[in-house]
Write a protein that holds these residues in place. Structure first.
Motif, PDB file in Angstrom:
ATOM      1  N   ALA A 147     -15.196 -12.966   4.180  1.00  0.00           N
ATOM      2  CA  ALA A 147     -14.383 -13.723   3.827  1.00  0.00           C
ATOM      3  C   ALA A 147     -14.085 -14.771   4.986  1.00  0.00           C
ATOM      4  CB  ALA A 147     -12.816 -12.729   3.791  1.00  0.00           C
ATOM      5  N   ALA A 148     -14.047 -14.403   6.157  1.00  0.00           N
ATOM      6  CA  ALA A 148     -14.013 -15.545   6.951  1.00  0.00           C
ATOM      7  C   ALA A 148     -15.106 -16.518   7.144  1.00  0.00           C
ATOM      8  CB  ALA A 148     -13.706 -14.836   8.690  1.00  0.00           C
ATOM      9  N   GLU A 149     -16.132 -16.161   6.832  1.00  0.00           N
ATOM     10  CA  GLU A 149     -17.553 -17.031   6.825  1.00  0.00           C
ATOM     11  C   GLU A 149     -17.543 -17.800   5.588  1.00  0.00           C
ATOM     12  OE1 GLU A 149     -21.293 -14.658   9.037  1.00  0.00           O
ATOM     13  OE2 GLU A 149     -20.506 -13.734   7.263  1.00  0.00           O
ATOM     14  N   ILE A 150     -17.032 -17.316   4.555  1.00  0.00           N
ATOM     15  CA  ILE A 150     -16.989 -18.284   3.218  1.00  0.00           C
ATOM     16  C   ILE A 150     -15.803 -18.877   2.976  1.00  0.00           C
ATOM     17  CG2 ILE A 150     -18.898 -16.644   2.233  1.00  0.00           C
ATOM     18  CD1 ILE A 150     -16.809 -15.783   0.290  1.00  0.00           C
ATOM     19  N   GLU A 151     -14.866 -18.840   3.826  1.00  0.00           N
ATOM     20  CA  GLU A 151     -13.396 -19.328   3.743  1.00  0.00           C
ATOM     21  C   GLU A 151     -12.401 -18.842   2.608  1.00  0.00           C
ATOM     22  OE1 GLU A 151     -14.008 -23.430   4.684  1.00  0.00           O
ATOM     23  OE2 GLU A 151     -14.872 -23.081   6.592  1.00  0.00           O
ATOM     24  N   ALA A 152     -12.644 -17.777   2.388  1.00  0.00           N
ATOM     25  CA  ALA A 152     -11.883 -17.207   1.387  1.00  0.00           C
ATOM     26  C   ALA A 152     -10.147 -17.214   1.492  1.00  0.00           C
ATOM     27  CB  ALA A 152     -12.332 -15.490   1.023  1.00  0.00           C
ATOM     28  N   GLN A 153      -9.713 -17.232   0.604  1.00  0.00           N
ATOM     29  CA  GLN A 153      -7.990 -17.295   0.724  1.00  0.00           C
ATOM     30  C   GLN A 153      -7.331 -16.136   0.802  1.00  0.00           C
ATOM     31  OE1 GLN A 153      -7.987 -19.787  -2.975  1.00  0.00           O
ATOM     32  NE2 GLN A 153      -6.446 -21.042  -1.792  1.00  0.00           N
ATOM     33  N   VAL A 154      -8.298 -14.962   0.408  1.00  0.00           N
ATOM     34  CA  VAL A 154      -7.549 -13.637   0.287  1.00  0.00           C
ATOM     35  C   VAL A 154      -8.624 -12.738   0.338  1.00  0.00           C
ATOM     36  CG1 VAL A 154      -7.357 -13.479  -2.170  1.00  0.00           C
ATOM     37  CG2 VAL A 154      -5.715 -12.305  -0.894  1.00  0.00           C
ATOM     38  N   ILE A 155      -8.258 -11.298   0.752  1.00  0.00           N
ATOM     39  CA  ILE A 155      -9.247 -10.447   0.263  1.00  0.00           C
ATOM     40  C   ILE A 155      -8.321  -9.239  -0.583  1.00  0.00           C
ATOM     41  CG2 ILE A 155     -10.408  -8.249   1.262  1.00  0.00           C
ATOM     42  CD1 ILE A 155     -10.568  -9.543   3.765  1.00  0.00           C
ATOM     43  N   LEU A 156      -8.961  -8.997  -1.682  1.00  0.00           N
ATOM     44  CA  LEU A 156      -8.453  -8.019  -2.656  1.00  0.00           C
ATOM     45  C   LEU A 156      -8.958  -6.781  -2.391  1.00  0.00           C
ATOM     46  CD1 LEU A 156      -8.106 -10.145  -5.970  1.00  0.00           C
ATOM     47  CD2 LEU A 156      -6.589 -10.064  -4.040  1.00  0.00           C
ATOM     48  N   VAL A 157      -8.318  -5.788  -1.991  1.00  0.00           N
ATOM     49  CA  VAL A 157      -8.715  -4.419  -1.571  1.00  0.00           C
ATOM     50  C   VAL A 157      -8.523  -3.422  -2.940  1.00  0.00           C
ATOM     51  CG1 VAL A 157      -8.916  -2.528  -0.005  1.00  0.00           C
ATOM     52  CG2 VAL A 157      -8.407  -4.879   0.569  1.00  0.00           C
ATOM     53  N   GLY A 158      -9.443  -3.103  -3.752  1.00  0.00           N
ATOM     54  CA  GLY A 158      -9.059  -2.373  -4.778  1.00  0.00           C
ATOM     55  C   GLY A 158      -9.369  -0.888  -4.605  1.00  0.00           C
ATOM     56  N   LYS A 159      -8.320  -0.106  -4.482  1.00  0.00           N
ATOM     57  CA  LYS A 159      -8.212   1.374  -4.083  1.00  0.00           C
ATOM     58  C   LYS A 159      -8.060   2.258  -5.124  1.00  0.00           C
ATOM     59  CE  LYS A 159      -8.532   0.960   0.525  1.00  0.00           C
ATOM     60  NZ  LYS A 159      -9.531   1.894   1.417  1.00  0.00           N
ATOM     61  N   LYS A 160      -9.078   3.432  -5.068  1.00  0.00           N
ATOM     62  CA  LYS A 160      -9.089   4.467  -6.119  1.00  0.00           C
ATOM     63  C   LYS A 160      -7.806   5.595  -5.796  1.00  0.00           C
ATOM     64  CE  LYS A 160     -11.974   8.053  -7.934  1.00  0.00           C
ATOM     65  NZ  LYS A 160     -11.555   7.935  -9.443  1.00  0.00           N
ATOM     66  N   GLY A 161      -7.001   5.850  -6.560  1.00  0.00           N
ATOM     67  CA  GLY A 161      -6.229   6.920  -6.555  1.00  0.00           C
ATOM     68  C   GLY A 161      -4.894   6.440  -5.871  1.00  0.00           C
ATOM     69  N   VAL A 162      -4.807   5.345  -5.596  1.00  0.00           N
ATOM     70  CA  VAL A 162      -3.523   4.884  -4.688  1.00  0.00           C
ATOM     71  C   VAL A 162      -3.102   3.457  -5.104  1.00  0.00           C
ATOM     72  CG1 VAL A 162      -4.826   4.145  -2.552  1.00  0.00           C
ATOM     73  CG2 VAL A 162      -2.477   4.845  -2.454  1.00  0.00           C
ATOM     74  N   ASP A 163      -2.121   2.984  -5.174  1.00  0.00           N
ATOM     75  CA  ASP A 163      -1.482   1.745  -5.736  1.00  0.00           C
ATOM     76  C   ASP A 163      -0.881   0.836  -4.468  1.00  0.00           C
ATOM     77  OD1 ASP A 163       0.713   3.036  -5.097  1.00  0.00           O
ATOM     78  OD2 ASP A 163       1.602   2.324  -7.079  1.00  0.00           O
ATOM     79  N   GLY A 164      -1.198   1.055  -3.318  1.00  0.00           N
ATOM     80  CA  GLY A 164      -0.902   0.219  -2.327  1.00  0.00           C
ATOM     81  C   GLY A 164      -1.060   1.041  -0.817  1.00  0.00           C
ATOM     82  N   ILE A 165      -0.156   0.548   0.094  1.00  0.00           N
ATOM     83  CA  ILE A 165      -0.216   1.076   1.324  1.00  0.00           C
ATOM     84  C   ILE A 165       0.887   1.961   1.636  1.00  0.00           C
ATOM     85  CG2 ILE A 165      -0.155   0.789   3.874  1.00  0.00           C
ATOM     86  CD1 ILE A 165      -1.708  -2.039   3.467  1.00  0.00           C
ATOM     87  N   TYR A 166       0.839   3.229   2.054  1.00  0.00           N
ATOM     88  CA  TYR A 166       1.933   4.079   2.171  1.00  0.00           C
ATOM     89  C   TYR A 166       2.174   4.586   3.543  1.00  0.00           C
ATOM     90  CZ  TYR A 166       2.332   4.893  -2.996  1.00  0.00           C
ATOM     91  OH  TYR A 166       2.658   4.427  -4.162  1.00  0.00           O
ATOM     92  N   ASP A 167       3.198   5.186   4.087  1.00  0.00           N
ATOM     93  CA  ASP A 167       3.508   5.522   5.294  1.00  0.00           C
ATOM     94  C   ASP A 167       2.879   6.680   5.649  1.00  0.00           C
ATOM     95  OD1 ASP A 167       5.298   7.158   4.117  1.00  0.00           O
ATOM     96  OD2 ASP A 167       6.969   6.496   5.209  1.00  0.00           O
ATOM     97  N   SER A 168       2.315   7.539   4.660  1.00  0.00           N
ATOM     98  CA  SER A 168       1.682   8.835   4.770  1.00  0.00           C
ATOM     99  C   SER A 168       0.961   8.938   3.559  1.00  0.00           C
ATOM    100  CB  SER A 168       2.651   9.929   4.947  1.00  0.00           C
ATOM    101  OG  SER A 168       3.471  10.143   3.993  1.00  0.00           O
ATOM    102  N   ASP A 169       0.009   9.916   3.471  1.00  0.00           N
ATOM    103  CA  ASP A 169      -0.733  10.090   2.166  1.00  0.00           C
ATOM    104  C   ASP A 169       0.039  10.538   1.042  1.00  0.00           C
ATOM    105  OD1 ASP A 169      -2.670  10.900   0.370  1.00  0.00           O
ATOM    106  OD2 ASP A 169      -3.856  11.637   1.626  1.00  0.00           O
ATOM    107  N   PRO A 170       0.171   9.549  -0.010  1.00  0.00           N
ATOM    108  CA  PRO A 170       1.015   9.918  -1.344  1.00  0.00           C
ATOM    109  C   PRO A 170       0.496  11.189  -1.990  1.00  0.00           C
ATOM    110  CG  PRO A 170      -0.181   8.144  -1.516  1.00  0.00           C
ATOM    111  CD  PRO A 170      -0.417   8.344  -0.342  1.00  0.00           C
ATOM    112  N   LYS A 171      -0.895  11.546  -1.766  1.00  0.00           N
ATOM    113  CA  LYS A 171      -1.303  12.865  -2.439  1.00  0.00           C
ATOM    114  C   LYS A 171      -1.103  13.989  -1.737  1.00  0.00           C
ATOM    115  CE  LYS A 171      -5.559  10.226  -3.592  1.00  0.00           C
ATOM    116  NZ  LYS A 171      -7.103   9.971  -3.429  1.00  0.00           N
TER     117      LYS A 171
END
Length: 237
Positions: A147-171
């Motif tokens: 992303a830095a090398e190609i000057e991307a505007q954003v990194i989209l991180v697609g995760k399996k089984g979770v819909d974002g970042i949590y303070d602990s494992d939602p599972k």
């Protein structure tokens, strides 16, 4: 609707490509993702993709094997995923190039930054395979580096089984709290394992925002590109 990003890096874990099977490749899942990628490409977005290899091999998990050898095996897993994704995209008449950090001329181009950027400018989708080509570095770090090398505007991180970042494992914790927004330093200070510390630091140093979202939900990639508030957004202070 006009997309809010012009050039992106989409980070897909190997597990995301395995679908419900958990291991190997699920062709239906890959085709669904490929159709969403084609949709955002037709919106004018320049797309680079970094794929993991955890559906075949997780190098860091092989405790009784030499780490360098194990990591090289994991890199080969990412190449298999990249070729499968390329095949799905080309079945949809999307021009795609796989660039590998490990030289394997018979099946992929070598990674060359200027060539990758030229492909993107020509509206070809570029899939980066084989990580950074070095052991001890994850594909999260690859996504941040590319992303830095190609000057991307954003990194989209697609995760399996979770819909974002949590303070602990939602599972494991049904009371886990989901973050709508975070700063890079929060991820490091709180020890959140959404990306490894090397990748997080690289994003922080180069001011590359992240959007972490669930890949299982259909059309989430399209919704993120259109600016819908889903997942967790990570940026500098």
């Amino acid at each position: 609707m006009k997309p809010i990003y012009k050039r992106i890096v989409l980070k897909l874990s190997g597990e995301a490509l395995a679908g419900e099977k958990g291991l190997g490749i699920d062709t239906n899942t890959i085709m669904r993702i490929a159709k969403e990628v084609k949709t955002i490409q037709k919106m004018g977005v320049e797309i680079a993709i970094v794929v993991g290899g955890g559906n075949f091999w997780r190098g860091v998990s092989a405790k009784e094997m030499d780490r360098t050898t194990s990591d090289h095996m994991g890199m080969l897993g990412t190449v298999m995923n990249a070729l499968a994704l390329q095949d799905a995209l080309e079945k949809l008449d999307v021009i795609t190039r796989v660039q590998s950090a490990i030289d394997m001329k018979q099946i992929a181009e070598p990674y060359i930054r200027r060539r990758a950027i030229r492909h993107l400018e020509k509206k070809r989708i570029v899939i980066f395979a084989a990580g950074t080509g070095n052991p001890y570095f994850s594909t999260d770090t690859t996504a941040a580096l590319r992303a830095a090398e190609i000057e991307a505007q954003v990194i989209l991180v697609g995760k399996k089984g979770v819909d974002g970042i949590y303070d602990s494992d939602p599972k494991l914790n049904r009371l886990a709290k989901k973050f709508e927004t975070l700063n890079y330093i929060d991820i490091l200070n709180l020890g959140l394992k959404i990306m490894d510390s090397t990748a997080t630091s690289l994003c922080m140093d180069n001011k590359i925002p992240l959007v972490v979202f669930g890949i299982d939900e259909p059309n989430n990639i399209i919704d993120v590109i259109n600016g819908k508030k889903i997942g967790t957004h990570v940026k500098e202070d």
